[in-house]
Design a protein around this motif. Structure first.
Motif, short mmCIF file in Angstrom:
data_model
loop_
_atom_site.label_atom_id
_atom_site.label_comp_id
_atom_site.label_asym_id
_atom_site.label_seq_id
_atom_site.Cartn_x
_atom_site.Cartn_y
_atom_site.Cartn_z
N VAL A 88 -1.42 1.17 7.23
CA VAL A 88 -0.75 -0.11 6.96
C VAL A 88 -0.17 -0.06 5.55
CG1 VAL A 88 -0.98 -2.61 6.83
CG2 VAL A 88 -2.39 -1.33 8.45
N GLY A 89 1.14 -0.24 5.45
CA GLY A 89 1.81 -0.29 4.15
C GLY A 89 2.16 -1.72 3.78
N GLU A 90 3.13 -1.84 2.88
CA GLU A 90 3.45 -3.15 2.30
C GLU A 90 4.58 -3.85 3.05
OE1 GLU A 90 3.61 -2.93 -2.04
OE2 GLU A 90 5.44 -4.12 -1.97
N ALA A 91 5.77 -3.28 2.94
CA ALA A 91 6.97 -3.90 3.53
C ALA A 91 8.06 -2.84 3.60
CB ALA A 91 7.43 -5.06 2.65
N PRO A 92 9.03 -3.01 4.50
CA PRO A 92 10.11 -2.02 4.57
C PRO A 92 10.92 -2.00 3.27
CG PRO A 92 10.28 -3.66 6.35
CD PRO A 92 9.19 -4.11 5.44
N GLY A 93 11.43 -0.82 2.93
CA GLY A 93 12.34 -0.68 1.79
C GLY A 93 13.77 -0.48 2.32
N GLU A 95 15.70 2.20 3.06
CA GLU A 95 15.91 3.14 4.19
C GLU A 95 15.30 2.59 5.49
OE1 GLU A 95 17.57 5.86 5.05
OE2 GLU A 95 18.52 5.74 3.11
N GLU A 96 14.12 1.99 5.35
CA GLU A 96 13.42 1.46 6.52
C GLU A 96 14.23 0.33 7.14
OE1 GLU A 96 11.91 1.96 3.50
OE2 GLU A 96 10.73 3.73 4.05
N ASP A 97 14.80 -0.51 6.27
CA ASP A 97 15.62 -1.64 6.72
C ASP A 97 16.85 -1.12 7.47
OD1 ASP A 97 16.49 -4.55 6.46
OD2 ASP A 97 18.14 -3.54 5.44
N VAL A 101 12.75 1.81 10.98
CA VAL A 101 11.51 2.59 11.16
C VAL A 101 10.72 2.54 9.84
CG1 VAL A 101 10.55 4.86 11.75
CG2 VAL A 101 12.75 4.15 12.73
N PRO A 102 9.39 2.24 9.89
CA PRO A 102 8.64 2.19 8.64
C PRO A 102 8.44 3.57 8.01
CG PRO A 102 7.17 1.85 10.52
CD PRO A 102 8.57 1.90 11.06
N PHE A 103 8.37 3.59 6.71
CA PHE A 103 8.03 4.80 5.94
C PHE A 103 8.94 5.99 6.27
CE2 PHE A 103 4.08 2.45 5.07
CZ PHE A 103 3.95 2.69 3.71
N VAL A 104 10.23 5.80 6.04
CA VAL A 104 11.17 6.92 6.21
C VAL A 104 11.92 7.24 4.91
CG1 VAL A 104 11.54 6.78 8.72
CG2 VAL A 104 12.90 5.34 7.19
N CYS A 128 2.56 0.97 10.27
CA CYS A 128 3.20 -0.35 10.21
C CYS A 128 3.05 -0.91 8.80
CB CYS A 128 2.62 -1.28 11.26
SG CYS A 128 0.87 -1.63 11.02
N ASN A 129 3.55 -2.10 8.60
CA ASN A 129 3.50 -2.77 7.30
C ASN A 129 2.92 -4.17 7.46
OD1 ASN A 129 4.81 -0.96 5.35
ND2 ASN A 129 6.59 -1.16 6.69
N VAL A 130 2.50 -4.75 6.34
CA VAL A 130 2.06 -6.16 6.36
C VAL A 130 3.26 -7.04 6.69
CG1 VAL A 130 1.13 -8.05 4.97
CG2 VAL A 130 0.24 -5.73 4.66
N PHE A 202 -4.32 4.79 -2.34
CA PHE A 202 -3.11 4.47 -3.08
C PHE A 202 -1.90 4.43 -2.15
CE2 PHE A 202 -5.56 6.70 -6.54
CZ PHE A 202 -5.81 5.55 -7.28
N HIS A 203 -0.94 3.59 -2.49
CA HIS A 203 0.34 3.58 -1.77
C HIS A 203 1.12 4.85 -2.16
CE1 HIS A 203 4.30 2.39 -0.45
NE2 HIS A 203 3.75 1.39 0.20
N PRO A 204 1.80 5.49 -1.19
CA PRO A 204 2.56 6.70 -1.54
C PRO A 204 3.60 6.48 -2.64
CG PRO A 204 2.59 6.34 0.85
CD PRO A 204 1.81 5.21 0.25
N1 URA Z 1 6.81 1.18 1.54
C1 URA Z 1 6.05 0.49 2.43
O1 URA Z 1 5.05 -0.11 2.07
N2 URA Z 1 6.43 0.50 3.70
C2 URA Z 1 7.50 1.16 4.15
O2 URA Z 1 7.76 1.13 5.35
C3 URA Z 1 8.26 1.88 3.20
C4 URA Z 1 7.90 1.87 1.91
#
Ligand code: URA
Length: 236
Positions: A88-93, A95-97, A101-104, A128-130, A202-204
């Motif tokens: 579980v991550g935070e929110a799309p950035g 590229e994701e937007d 797709v999350p985390f691309v 996924c993200n929050v 940690f978040h990437p």
């Molecule tokens: N950071 C996040 O937390 N989520 C993403 O999908 C991309 C970057």
């Protein structure tokens, strides 16, 4: 096979790992994350793919907070809803937007390498993200935006019922464990979310800014791998 091994070694190097003890990597059966073929008017079965497809539909139509106004699309998940492990991550950035797709983006590419360093592929896990819509300028989501989106995440976790959740960074850890936690204090420990073990790390994106923390993140991921590979308790 040689290429897969090379990719694995490169992923480990990216994580700052130069030595690994011999370990057995168990391949997992591949399950498609695509919803089953379904005729219009036919009732959908309540399997994880169909339930997740319903969440995608609802998130796309969600107006519970204003983030949808500036976002291109809702970014709901990647991987398989039958995974043993959820990130579980935070929110799309940005590229994701764009891609849906999350985390691309850059942080996502590091997450992919972290997953590969654990001996898995993105298609083996659920990502996924929050928050499902991108906050403008990639700012941190406000607590009320995270709260408005939380029911989607809670439903996603109830559908997947993973063996373990890995919370990436403070926003994810706070959403699932409570606002009082400090990621610096609890990273690498085993917490609980709704009866599911949860390991915060940690978040990437933080790791990209602070590469010296990769060693600690790798230790956290090794703990995650050990826990998901542990045989499940069949006594209860
Ligand atoms: N950071 C996040 O937390 N989520 C993403 O999908 C991309 C970057």
């Amino acid at each position: 096979m040689k290429r897969a091994l090379k990719q694995h070694v490169e992923s480990l190097a990216q994580m700052g790992v130069t030595h690994v003890p011999r370990s057995k990597i168990k391949p997992r059966a591949k399950v498609s994350s695509q919803p089953a073929v379904h005729e219009p008017g036919e009732p959908r079965s309540a399997d994880p793919e169909n339930l997740m497809a319903e969440i995608v539909k609802e998130a796309r139509a969600c107006r519970a907070c204003p983030l949808y106004k500036d976002a291109t699309q809702a970014v709901v998940f990647d991987g398989t809803p039958r995974a043993r492990l959820v990130f579980v991550g935070e929110a799309p950035g940005f590229e994701e937007d764009k891609q849906g797709v999350p985390f691309v983006g850059a942080a996502g590419q590091l997450l992919t390498k972290m997953i590969q360093a654990m001996g898995m592929q993105r298609s083996d896990v659920f990502i996924c993200n929050v928050v499902k819509h991108r906050p403008p300028g990639n700012r941190t989501p406000e607590p009320d935006e995270a709260a408005a989106c939380l029911p989607f995440l809670q439903r996603q976790l109830a559908i997947v019922q993973p063996k373990l959740i890995c919370a990436l960074g403070s926003v994810a850890a706070k959403a699932l464990l409570g606002p009082g936690i400090s990621i610096m204090k609890i990273r690498g420990s085993v917490q609980q979310y709704a009866g599911i073990p949860l390991v915060p790390t940690f978040h990437p994106a933080y790791l990209l800014r602070n590469p010296s923390a990769k060693k600690l993140a790798w230790a956290d991921l090794q703990l995650v791998k050990r826990l998901i590979d542990q045989p499940s308790d069949s006594s209860g």
